[in-house]
Write a protein that holds these residues in place. Structure first.
Motif, PDB file in Angstrom:
ATOM      1  N   GLY A 198      72.023  45.973  74.289  1.00  0.00           N
ATOM      2  CA  GLY A 198      71.261  46.948  75.057  1.00  0.00           C
ATOM      3  C   GLY A 198      72.058  48.183  75.444  1.00  0.00           C
ATOM      4  N   GLY A 199      73.357  48.183  75.134  1.00  0.00           N
ATOM      5  CA  GLY A 199      74.179  49.346  75.427  1.00  0.00           C
ATOM      6  C   GLY A 199      74.829  49.323  76.792  1.00  0.00           C
ATOM      7  N   GLU A 200      74.570  48.264  77.587  1.00  0.00           N
ATOM      8  CA  GLU A 200      75.201  48.200  78.906  1.00  0.00           C
ATOM      9  C   GLU A 200      76.714  48.010  78.802  1.00  0.00           C
ATOM     10  OE1 GLU A 200      72.496  46.351  78.144  1.00  0.00           O
ATOM     11  OE2 GLU A 200      70.973  47.423  79.319  1.00  0.00           O
ATOM     12  N   LEU A 201      77.146  47.258  77.788  1.00  0.00           N
ATOM     13  CA  LEU A 201      78.571  47.044  77.540  1.00  0.00           C
ATOM     14  C   LEU A 201      78.878  47.362  76.081  1.00  0.00           C
ATOM     15  CD1 LEU A 201      79.133  43.633  79.400  1.00  0.00           C
ATOM     16  CD2 LEU A 201      79.595  45.943  80.262  1.00  0.00           C
ATOM     17  N   LYS A 202      80.128  47.695  75.805  1.00  0.00           N
ATOM     18  CA  LYS A 202      80.563  48.017  74.452  1.00  0.00           C
ATOM     19  C   LYS A 202      81.270  46.814  73.838  1.00  0.00           C
ATOM     20  CE  LYS A 202      79.126  52.246  74.838  1.00  0.00           C
ATOM     21  NZ  LYS A 202      77.911  52.686  74.115  1.00  0.00           N
ATOM     22  N   LEU A 203      80.910  46.493  72.597  1.00  0.00           N
ATOM     23  CA  LEU A 203      81.439  45.302  71.950  1.00  0.00           C
ATOM     24  C   LEU A 203      82.962  45.311  71.888  1.00  0.00           C
ATOM     25  CD1 LEU A 203      81.078  42.665  70.396  1.00  0.00           C
ATOM     26  CD2 LEU A 203      80.739  44.019  68.311  1.00  0.00           C
ATOM     27  N   GLN A 204      83.546  46.458  71.521  1.00  0.00           N
ATOM     28  CA  GLN A 204      84.999  46.496  71.362  1.00  0.00           C
ATOM     29  C   GLN A 204      85.723  46.236  72.675  1.00  0.00           C
ATOM     30  OE1 GLN A 204      82.897  48.999  70.935  1.00  0.00           O
ATOM     31  NE2 GLN A 204      83.742  51.012  71.520  1.00  0.00           N
TER      32      GLN A 204
END
Length: 220
Positions: free
Chosen positions: A54-60
């Motif tokens: 959802g874009g709340e956190l960044k995977l990296q």
């Protein structure tokens, strides 16, 4: 429930650094003897990773926080054991958990360097093997040669299932990428139930059906 979840997602979106810090601490505390056997670090990591699509956190950054926490946690436990040697296995609070300490020691003696690798994926033994490896004289170079690859595999194994599950719901179930609303709590409940069930099964399988409990005076 929907409003609470939406508020939580909004809070994480506005304070992502707290979520990354939580991920870091969850991974770190899982490697602390005794503490790591009760901290639901894997559950926390999986739950927060569900906010990546959802874009709340960044995977990296999620992966980096988990990797950094695990590296520092395992490394700290190993060096504590390495400096104190075997005496630390006979000091408090480890003396309250003689069965797990004995199992960790037997596991390490049987598998050697592979024990460090395998233990990273087996709660709650992963909270005891690094300090045991250090206490039993494993060379630091050898420890990190096994521990670092294990963590680099462990982190994606805990993060990606949550990411992929939510991504699949976005794509195939028509869930919006933002404002997950009433569907999110359903996923949370189902995912939490699966995690608890798998954790209970793993603990029973590895430790003869019982949870890790302090030794009583009678058992000593």
């Amino acid at each position: 429930m929907t409003s609470l979840i939406d508020q939580l997602i909004g809070f994480v979106s506005a304070n992502a650094w707290l979520a990354y810090l939580t991920l870091f601490l969850a991974a770190l505390l899982e490697a602390v003897p005794v503490v790591g056997s009760v901290i639901p670090g894997s559950t926390i990591i999986l739950a927060l990773s569900a906010l990546v699509p959802g874009g709340e956190l960044k995977l990296q950054w999620v992966l980096l926080a988990a990797i950094a926490g695990a590296l520092i946690g395992d490394g700290s436990a190993f060096w504590t054991g390495h400096r104190a040697q075997k005496e630390i296995l006979n000091t408090w609070p480890l003396t309250n958990y003689p069965r797990v300490v004995a199992q960790s020691e037997a596991f390490f003696r049987r598998w050697g360097a592979w024990a460090v690798f395998l233990a990273r994926f087996v709660p709650p033994i992963r909270a005891f093997v690094p300090i045991t490896a250090g206490a039993l004289g494993m060379a630091p170079v050898r420890f990190y040669a096994v521990n670092i690859p294990a963590i680099l595999l462990w982190a994606p194994a805990h993060v990606l299932p949550g990411v992929l599950a939510i991504s699949a719901l976005h794509q195939y179930a028509g869930m919006p990428h933002h404002g997950l609303g009433k569907h999110y709590w359903i996923l949370t409940v189902i995912g939490g139930a699966i995690i608890v069930a798998l954790a209970a099964w793993t603990i029973r399988r590895r430790h003869g059906g019982g949870a890790i409990e302090p030794a009583t005076k009678q058992s000593r």
